[in-house]
Design an enzyme around this catalytic site. Structure first.
Site, mmCIF file in Angstrom:
data_model
loop_
_atom_site.group_PDB
_atom_site.id
_atom_site.type_symbol
_atom_site.label_atom_id
_atom_site.label_comp_id
_atom_site.label_asym_id
_atom_site.label_seq_id
_atom_site.Cartn_x
_atom_site.Cartn_y
_atom_site.Cartn_z
ATOM 1 N N CYS A 131 -14.559 -21.604 -31.272
ATOM 2 C CA CYS A 131 -14.592 -21.832 -29.818
ATOM 3 C C CYS A 131 -15.968 -22.230 -29.316
ATOM 4 C CB CYS A 131 -14.193 -20.566 -29.060
ATOM 5 S SG CYS A 131 -12.822 -19.703 -29.745
ATOM 6 N N HIS B 150 -4.786 -19.318 -28.698
ATOM 7 C CA HIS B 150 -4.817 -20.711 -29.129
ATOM 8 C C HIS B 150 -4.281 -20.807 -30.565
ATOM 9 C CE1 HIS B 150 -8.196 -21.189 -26.042
ATOM 10 N NE2 HIS B 150 -7.351 -22.144 -25.715
HETATM 11 C C1 CIR Z 1 -10.532 -18.271 -22.249
HETATM 12 O O1 CIR Z 1 -9.625 -17.463 -22.096
HETATM 13 O O2 CIR Z 1 -10.422 -19.451 -21.941
HETATM 14 C C2 CIR Z 1 -11.828 -17.759 -22.825
HETATM 15 N N1 CIR Z 1 -12.087 -16.451 -22.334
HETATM 16 C C3 CIR Z 1 -11.782 -17.754 -24.325
HETATM 17 C C4 CIR Z 1 -11.625 -19.131 -24.914
HETATM 18 C C5 CIR Z 1 -11.650 -19.126 -26.390
HETATM 19 N N2 CIR Z 1 -11.579 -20.439 -26.902
HETATM 20 C C6 CIR Z 1 -10.963 -20.791 -28.004
HETATM 21 O O3 CIR Z 1 -10.288 -19.977 -28.614
HETATM 22 N N3 CIR Z 1 -11.026 -22.042 -28.371
#
Ligand code: CIR
Length: 263
Positions: A257, A170
């Site tokens: 996150c 991201h």
């Molecule tokens: C994903 O790949 O969607 C989750 N394992 C990790 C999401 C992390 N979120 C973020 O960086 N905002």
């Protein structure tokens, strides 16, 4: 809709959600699978929530969603500005079932709209600095998602700026705003020239994932594992509040996150 239909917030509110039992089935894009210890992940997450509280947030717990592996990463499900909450259509299809409960919780505080499934967008790709909304365009967020976000935000006076961020999952894996005009960034993933008049502060080269931090009050909430980058942040004059974040990092999650913070 008039703002006085919504609850006024005296202090920032952090929406959080407990780590799901199925976290071991999380999405992985750039990392290999490693065993995630659920108890350890939950204990580190509890420390994170305590730190948010200590730094001035009121905590709102979202319902636990054990069948949604990535549900702890609530940031990806919504983009919130003072005028509006915009529910996303996550690029990872497995994550779309996380969105409804977030919408229900945010509806007490903001008018809520929802992106259609014409495009994809995840909150981890959205970095707002006052009225400038930088949006990363890569695997989880596409042009159509950004176009739709823009259609909601531009009439409210926000500039929506598309940013390319290479290999990072991201945009906020690649950079976050520390406040006082300083952008913490990994130059391999993001170009400081894309951010108007911000001072770059680079992570240590041995710590490429050390760019995801949260400024709250006078402190910067920061993963305790990244000692070298922490020294750089402190040397620039910031007060760092370290928290353990290693277990959810195995699920490609950083600190931003795991919460949606609204003022
Ligand atoms: C994903 O790949 O969607 C989750 N394992 C990790 C999401 C992390 N979120 C973020 O960086 N905002």
């Amino acid at each position: 809709m008039a703002r006085d239909h919504f609850l006024e917030t005296a202090m920032p509110i952090a929406f959080v959600r407990t780590v799901s039992e199925s976290i071991h089935n999380c999405e992985l894009t750039h990392m290999d699978q490693e065993t995630i210890d659920l108890d350890h992940a939950r204990s580190q997450h509890a420390t994170y929530v305590d730190a948010l509280r200590l730094l001035g947030c009121e905590i709102q717990q979202l319902p636990q969603l054990d069948h949604q592996p990535d549900a702890v990463f609530v940031e990806d499900t919504a983009v919130v500005v003072p005028e509006l909450a915009i529910l996303t259509n996550p690029g990872a299809a497995s994550r779309r079932g996380e969105v409804d409960t977030v919408g229900e919780a945010l509806a007490e505080f903001r008018p809520v709209v929802r992106l259609t499934n014409d495009g994809n967008l995840e909150g981890g790709d959205v970095l707002r600095i006052e009225n400038q909304v930088h949006v990363g365009c890569a695997s989880r967020t596409n042009e159509a998602g950004i176009l739709e976000l823009r259609s909601h935000l531009e009439p409210l006076g926000y500039d929506v700026i598309t940013i390319r961020h290479g290999e990072a999952l991201h945009l906020k894996t690649a950079c976050t705003y520390l406040g006082d005009g300083v952008l913490l960034l990994n130059r391999n993933w993001v170009d400081i020239e894309d951010f108007d008049e911000l001072e770059p502060l680079e992570c240590h080269p041995d710590e490429p994932f050390a760019c995801n931090a949260i400024r709250l009050g006078d402190s910067v909430l920061f993963p305790e594992e990244f000692i070298q980058t922490r020294k750089r942040i402190e040397a620039r004059g910031f007060n760092v509040h370290p928290v353990p974040a290693s277990e959810l990092a195995k699920a490609e999650g950083g600190l931003t996150c795991s919460s949606i913070i609204i003022d």
